[in-house]
Every structure is written in structure tokens, then in C-alpha cells.
Design a protein around this motif. Structure first.
Motif, mmCIF file in Angstrom:
data_model
loop_
_atom_site.group_PDB
_atom_site.id
_atom_site.type_symbol
_atom_site.label_atom_id
_atom_site.label_comp_id
_atom_site.label_asym_id
_atom_site.label_seq_id
_atom_site.Cartn_x
_atom_site.Cartn_y
_atom_site.Cartn_z
ATOM 1 N N PRO A 19 39.326 53.938 36.948
ATOM 2 C CA PRO A 19 40.506 54.555 38.261
ATOM 3 C C PRO A 19 38.896 53.592 39.167
ATOM 4 N N GLU A 20 37.626 53.540 38.219
ATOM 5 C CA GLU A 20 36.317 53.733 38.781
ATOM 6 C C GLU A 20 36.574 52.176 39.459
ATOM 7 N N LEU A 21 36.869 51.412 39.361
ATOM 8 C CA LEU A 21 37.092 49.899 39.976
ATOM 9 C C LEU A 21 38.075 49.866 40.927
ATOM 10 N N PHE A 22 39.035 50.119 41.100
ATOM 11 C CA PHE A 22 39.960 50.410 42.141
ATOM 12 C C PHE A 22 39.156 50.988 43.068
ATOM 13 N N GLU A 23 38.553 52.131 43.170
ATOM 14 C CA GLU A 23 37.494 52.982 43.374
ATOM 15 C C GLU A 23 36.682 51.792 44.408
ATOM 16 N N SER A 24 35.892 50.892 43.554
ATOM 17 C CA SER A 24 34.580 50.490 44.013
ATOM 18 C C SER A 24 35.083 49.330 45.408
ATOM 19 N N LEU A 25 36.741 48.686 44.542
ATOM 20 C CA LEU A 25 37.007 47.274 45.445
ATOM 21 C C LEU A 25 37.895 48.139 46.627
ATOM 22 N N VAL A 26 39.015 48.549 46.163
ATOM 23 C CA VAL A 26 40.196 49.154 47.602
ATOM 24 C C VAL A 26 39.323 50.274 48.400
ATOM 25 N N LEU A 27 39.113 51.206 47.667
ATOM 26 C CA LEU A 27 38.587 52.228 47.980
ATOM 27 C C LEU A 27 36.940 52.725 49.009
ATOM 28 N N LYS A 28 35.867 51.512 48.457
ATOM 29 C CA LYS A 28 34.972 51.278 48.759
ATOM 30 C C LYS A 28 34.882 49.803 50.053
ATOM 31 N N ARG A 29 35.158 49.087 49.053
ATOM 32 C CA ARG A 29 35.149 48.295 49.859
ATOM 33 C C ARG A 29 36.178 47.116 50.193
ATOM 34 N N GLY A 30 36.948 48.010 50.489
ATOM 35 C CA GLY A 30 38.867 47.831 51.775
ATOM 36 C C GLY A 30 39.546 47.171 50.993
ATOM 37 N N TRP A 31 39.149 46.260 49.896
ATOM 38 C CA TRP A 31 40.193 45.453 49.206
ATOM 39 C C TRP A 31 41.712 45.829 49.453
ATOM 40 N N SER A 32 42.695 45.078 49.425
ATOM 41 C CA SER A 32 44.162 45.313 49.394
ATOM 42 C C SER A 32 44.475 44.725 47.957
ATOM 43 N N ALA A 33 45.789 46.119 47.973
ATOM 44 C CA ALA A 33 46.082 45.934 46.447
ATOM 45 C C ALA A 33 46.713 44.961 46.086
ATOM 46 N N GLU A 34 47.186 43.821 46.710
ATOM 47 C CA GLU A 34 47.285 42.943 46.244
ATOM 48 C C GLU A 34 45.928 41.755 45.602
ATOM 49 N N GLN A 35 45.404 42.004 46.904
ATOM 50 C CA GLN A 35 44.124 41.405 46.472
ATOM 51 C C GLN A 35 43.562 42.059 44.530
ATOM 52 N N TYR A 36 43.424 42.783 45.025
ATOM 53 C CA TYR A 36 43.151 43.689 43.254
ATOM 54 C C TYR A 36 44.073 43.187 42.445
ATOM 55 N N GLY A 37 45.427 43.518 42.330
ATOM 56 C CA GLY A 37 46.208 42.678 41.439
ATOM 57 C C GLY A 37 45.351 41.608 41.141
ATOM 58 N N ARG A 38 45.647 40.387 41.933
ATOM 59 C CA ARG A 38 45.156 39.308 40.990
ATOM 60 C C ARG A 38 43.869 39.408 40.908
ATOM 61 N N PHE A 39 43.084 40.026 40.942
ATOM 62 C CA PHE A 39 41.108 39.884 41.000
ATOM 63 C C PHE A 39 41.683 40.715 39.213
ATOM 64 N N ILE A 40 42.319 40.992 38.926
ATOM 65 C CA ILE A 40 42.777 41.631 37.755
ATOM 66 C C ILE A 40 43.428 41.361 36.331
ATOM 67 N N ALA A 41 44.611 40.024 37.211
ATOM 68 C CA ALA A 41 45.124 39.384 36.163
ATOM 69 C C ALA A 41 43.632 38.102 35.732
#
Length: 219
Positions: free
Chosen positions: A189-211
Motif C-alpha cells: 500500500p505504501e507504493l500506492f500511497e507514494s504514486l497515487v495519493l502523494k504524486r497524483g497518478w491515476s489508477a490507470e497509470q498506476y496499473g500500467r506501472f505495476i504491469a
């Protein structure tokens, strides 16, 4: 005369109908309680939110919440379990298993994992972070829950790794433990926190990064 006597079939059908209605009402009440609890916990934090507030928002009694969830920690545990289901028809975990069984192209499978992460993380990560923050204040129940959540997530990643290696979909020579650790790190969850909650990435952008991260490290 017999005209006022109900047949056994009618009586049984009525009881079945009533039981079904009670189950539906109970499930609807449970969903309402969890929705209200989630909103209040995420707005106010674990410590500041009371069962009385959750009961009032849900239009149920305090006793009903204790009976069904056992208190605040039980509510958070139920919220976390609910979040892992995702938003699809089947629970996300079942869909993930089906994808692993059916996949022929490992890169396409990593993209599917990214889409599952895009779907589930916005639901699960905030609850995991709530648990982490409450545990950091010294709450013993939440510290225990945090360990349970982390242990369950690692077991799930190890299950995935063994399936993928068994099907020959990962890089040769990779152990199940190494693959599980990589997937564990990508779902923290800390990775989601860093990129989505703090840096403002969209969920779609985050999913592509994980892939792409999974593909780069597993294939």
C-alpha cells in the motif's frame, strides 16, 4: 372444515420466502454499515471514529454493530476483506486465478495483473494504510490485524508465483520465493500511497506501472 388450513407446501414456501427476505435485509444492512464505517474511518482516522457515530450514520444500534463485527477492529477487518473483492462480478482473487490458468502469453498476463491492481488498490490500499497508521499509535488489535494482512498478502503472492512457475511463465531459474517477494513489493500500500495519493497518478497509470514493473522483473 378444511378451507382455513394451509397446505404444508404453502407454509414451507412462506418460511423460505421470509428467511430469504431476512437474509437480504441483513446483507443490505451490513453493506450500509461498512460503507458508513469506511467513509468515517477515512475521513477521521481510526482512533477518532466511534462505534456510536458509525451506528448513527448507518441507522442501526450500537449493539447491532458489536454483534455483527465485534467492534472497530472487526469493522476494519471486514472492510479490508470487502475491498479485496474488487468491483467485478467474481471476486478479484478468483478472476486472477482464472487468468493464470488460461494465460498463454506471460506479458498479457502481467497486463492483466496491472488491471487487477488498478481495480483493487484504490479500495484496499487506503484501508491498509488506515491499519498501518492505527497500529503505529500502539493499538494492539490493529497491529495484529496489520500482521495478518501482510501475511495473507504474502501467502497469496507465493500462491501466484508457484502457479506461474508451474506453468513455465516466468524467467528460467526464478524461485517461487523471489517471484513472490517481487509481487509482494508491487502490491504494497505504501507504493500506492507514494504514486497515487502523494504524486497524483491515476489508477490507470498506476496499473500500467505495476504491469511493466512485474514484466521487467519476472519475465
Amino acid at each position: 372444515m378444511a378451507t382455513g388450513i394451509k397446505s404444508p407446501g404453502t407454509s414451507g414456501s412462506q418460511r423460505t420466502y421470509d428467511a430469504s427476505r431476512r437474509r437480504q435485509a441483513a446483507e443490505a444492512s451490513r453493506r450500509t454499515i461498512l460503507a458508513c464505517a469506511r467513509e468515517l474511518f477515512l475521513q477521521q482516522g481510526f482512533g477518532a471514529t466511534t462505534i456510536t457515530e458509525i451506528a448513527a450514520a448507518s441507522a442501526v444500534s450500537v449493539e447491532s454493530i458489536y454483534k455483527n463485527f465485534g467492534g472497530k477492529a472487526g469493522l476494519v477487518r471486514a472492510l479490508h476483506a470487502q475491498s479485496l473483492l474488487g468491483t467485478g462480478g467474481l471476486p478479484a482473487e478468483q478472476r486472477s486465478d482464472l487468468a493464470q490458468v488460461r494465460a498463454d502469453d506471460p506479458r498479457e498476463l502481467m497486463e492483466q495483473f496491472g488491471r487487477f491492481t488498478e481495480e483493487v488498490s484504490p479500495l484496499a490500499a487506503p484501508i491498509s494504510l488506515l491499519i498501518r497508521d492505527a497500529a503505529a499509535t500502539g493499538d494492539a488489535d490493529m497491529a495484529s490485524l496489520m500482521k495478518d494482512v501482510d501475511d495473507a498478502r504474502h501467502r497469496r503472492m507465493l500462491h501466484n508465483a508457484r502457479q506461474l512457475i508451474g506453468r513455465g511463465l516466468l524467467r528460467p531459474g526464478m524461485s517461487p520465493e523471489e517471484a513472490a517477494d517481487i509481487m509482494f513489493a508491487c502490491t504494497t500500500p505504501e507504493l500506492f500511497e507514494s504514486l497515487v495519493l502523494k504524486r497524483g497518478w491515476s489508477a490507470e497509470q498506476y496499473g500500467r506501472f505495476i504491469a511493466s514493473t512485474l514484466a521487467a522483473n519476472l519475465l
